[in-house]
Write a protein that holds these residues in place. Structure first.
Motif, PDB file in Angstrom:
ATOM      1  N   LEU A  42       9.464  -9.990   2.849  1.00 23.89           N
ATOM      2  CA  LEU A  42      10.634  -9.144   2.670  1.00 23.89           C
ATOM      3  C   LEU A  42      10.547  -8.292   1.415  1.00 23.89           C
ATOM      4  N   ARG A  43       9.899  -8.795   0.401  1.00 23.36           N
ATOM      5  CA  ARG A  43       9.842  -8.031  -0.849  1.00 23.36           C
ATOM      6  C   ARG A  43       8.874  -6.844  -0.773  1.00 23.36           C
ATOM      7  N   ASP A  44       8.116  -6.749   0.335  1.00 19.39           N
ATOM      8  CA  ASP A  44       7.135  -5.677   0.456  1.00 19.39           C
ATOM      9  C   ASP A  44       7.694  -4.393   1.063  1.00 19.39           C
ATOM     10  N   GLY A  45       8.971  -4.347   1.361  1.00 23.34           N
ATOM     11  CA  GLY A  45       9.552  -3.139   1.927  1.00 23.34           C
ATOM     12  C   GLY A  45      11.059  -3.167   1.834  1.00 23.34           C
ATOM     13  N   VAL A  46      11.684  -2.058   2.195  1.00 18.84           N
ATOM     14  CA  VAL A  46      13.141  -1.984   2.217  1.00 18.84           C
ATOM     15  C   VAL A  46      13.562  -1.210   3.462  1.00 18.84           C
ATOM     16  N   GLY A  47      14.559  -1.743   4.173  1.00 19.58           N
ATOM     17  CA  GLY A  47      15.033  -1.083   5.370  1.00 19.58           C
ATOM     18  C   GLY A  47      14.888  -1.907   6.626  1.00 19.58           C
ATOM     19  N   LEU A  48      14.223  -3.072   6.534  1.00 21.76           N
ATOM     20  CA  LEU A  48      14.230  -3.988   7.678  1.00 21.76           C
ATOM     21  C   LEU A  48      15.673  -4.361   8.005  1.00 21.76           C
ATOM     22  N   ILE A  49      16.497  -4.530   6.959  1.00 26.33           N
ATOM     23  CA  ILE A  49      17.954  -4.683   7.113  1.00 26.33           C
ATOM     24  C   ILE A  49      18.569  -3.366   6.641  1.00 26.33           C
ATOM     25  N   PRO A  50      18.794  -2.416   7.535  1.00 26.85           N
ATOM     26  CA  PRO A  50      19.261  -1.100   7.083  1.00 26.85           C
ATOM     27  C   PRO A  50      20.735  -1.044   6.730  1.00 26.85           C
ATOM     28  N   HIS A  51      21.573  -1.724   7.521  1.00 20.91           N
ATOM     29  CA  HIS A  51      22.997  -1.719   7.211  1.00 20.91           C
ATOM     30  C   HIS A  51      23.681  -2.949   7.811  1.00 20.91           C
TER      31      HIS A  51
END
Length: 370
Positions: free
Chosen positions: A325-334
């Protein structure tokens, strides 16, 4: 480690089509939430929704950059936690490579007993002939619950004829759907800031029945929490503290939220005239966290506040993605908070990341040190 191997399973994503990749994600998601493996309707509906473009290899660029997701994937999943104790799986999607965006609807309408009367009533407004503006024309939501027939909802673009025409289109849409008194209260509560508030979506449930909804969505640029509290006041009985805590848990404060806008929505059902039955607040958490690890921690906190089982979310994420999870942002967009007479709960949205993992941020977000 590149973006594709971060998302990937044992099979290289480059060998898969868009439909194969997203279909496998949907299968795993349904299994994780406990749906019957025998029911193949979720995957089949996804195949029909994507259309011919779903057969396109992920090694090739997309036919067009869909606005459904940040990486242009025309599919987004979500897990809805209801106060009834149920969980629903939803798929937001856009058809690719079809002659018209209505092809999917025309294909499945009879099989799923869909009522297109309201769409037909609004077609010349929201699906006009000639040039269309804005980020999309027609999106669909597929809604799956264990042991029930799927439901389908569609999203129309109020800015299809340009931003200046959005309010007149919504007003005329309400009039044609026999809720003309709804427009003025929505303007008063959700769009008092002129240029900073705007109509984003107009949505219709396609099932028949007294709870089949008409929904309107408003985007709030650079909003304070007080702005969405004002919007929520249109629905009687909503505690503004719930709105305040939701923003604080997910965004780390009360705003202003200057990156992606917060979005309000109102649901009108049979018998509603000038006041909607439900209000929802959509928080674009990906814009206010450095990575998905932080996003998940914040979402767990709000789920616990409402006594929802966070373990189900963990299982859903594992079904969608294998990356750290710490390798990206936007898997949980909203994340959305749903409040009102029916359908209350929290919905967590999950990106397919079929084309790309958006890079994590290594900087403070809203002044919060990393």
């Amino acid at each position: 480690m590149n973006d594709r191997t971060m998302v990937g399973a044992s099979v290289s994503m480059a060998t898969l089509s868009l439909y194969e990749h997203t279909g496998r994600q949907l299968d795993r998601l349904c299994e994780a939430i406990g749906f019957d493996k025998i029911d193949k309707r979720p995957r089949e509906l996804l195949r029909q929704l994507l259309g011919p473009g779903g057969a396109r290899s992920l090694a090739d660029p997309p036919l067009f950059p869909s606005n459904v997701a940040d990486d242009t994937t025309p599919v987004e999943f979500s897990l809805a936690f209801d106060t009834t104790g149920e969980c629903a799986i939803r798929v937001l999607g856009e058809s690719i490579g079809t002659p018209t965006q209505r092809d999917f609807l025309d294909t499945v309408a009879d099989e799923y007993h869909l009522d297109t009367t309201r769409l037909d009533t609004l077609g010349d407004l929201f699906l006009p002939d000639g040039e269309r503006q804005g980020p999309f024309s027609l999106w669909y939501s597929l809604i799956f619950r264990a042991g029930r027939d799927p439901k389908i909802k569609l999203y129309l673009n109020p800015q299809i004829s340009g931003p200046a025409m959005a309010a007149p289109l919504v007003s005329e849409g309400f009039r044609r759907l026999r809720i003309p008194g709804a427009f003025a209260p929505v303007i008063e509560h959700a769009l008092p800031r002129r240029e900073q508030d705007s109509f984003a979506f107009f949505a219709l449930d396609l099932d028949r029945g007294p709870r089949s909804r008409v929904k309107v969505y408003v985007a709030h640029e650079a909003a304070e929490c007080s702005d969405v509290e004002r919007a929520a006041e249109l629905v009687p009985g909503i505690d503004p503290l719930q709105i305040r805590e939701f923003c604080a848990f997910l965004g780390g404060g009360k705003g202003p939220f200057r990156d992606r806008p917060l979005i309000s929505s109102y649901s009108f059902i049979e018998g509603d005239r000038d006041h909607p039955s439900n209000y929802s607040l959509y928080f674009p958490i990906r814009s206010y966290v450095p990575d998905d690890g932080v996003a998940l921690a914040r979402v767990h906190a709000i789920l616990a506040q409402y006594d929802f089982d966070g373990a189900k979310l963990d299982e859903a994420i594992a079904a969608i993605s294998g990356r750290r999870l710490r390798d990206g942002v936007g898997l949980i967009p909203h994340v959305s908070l749903r409040l009102g007479e029916f359908g209350s709960g929290i919905t967590v949205y999950l990106s397919s990341e079929a084309y790309r993992v958006m890079p994590a941020r290594r900087r403070p977000v809203l002044g919060i040190p990393l």
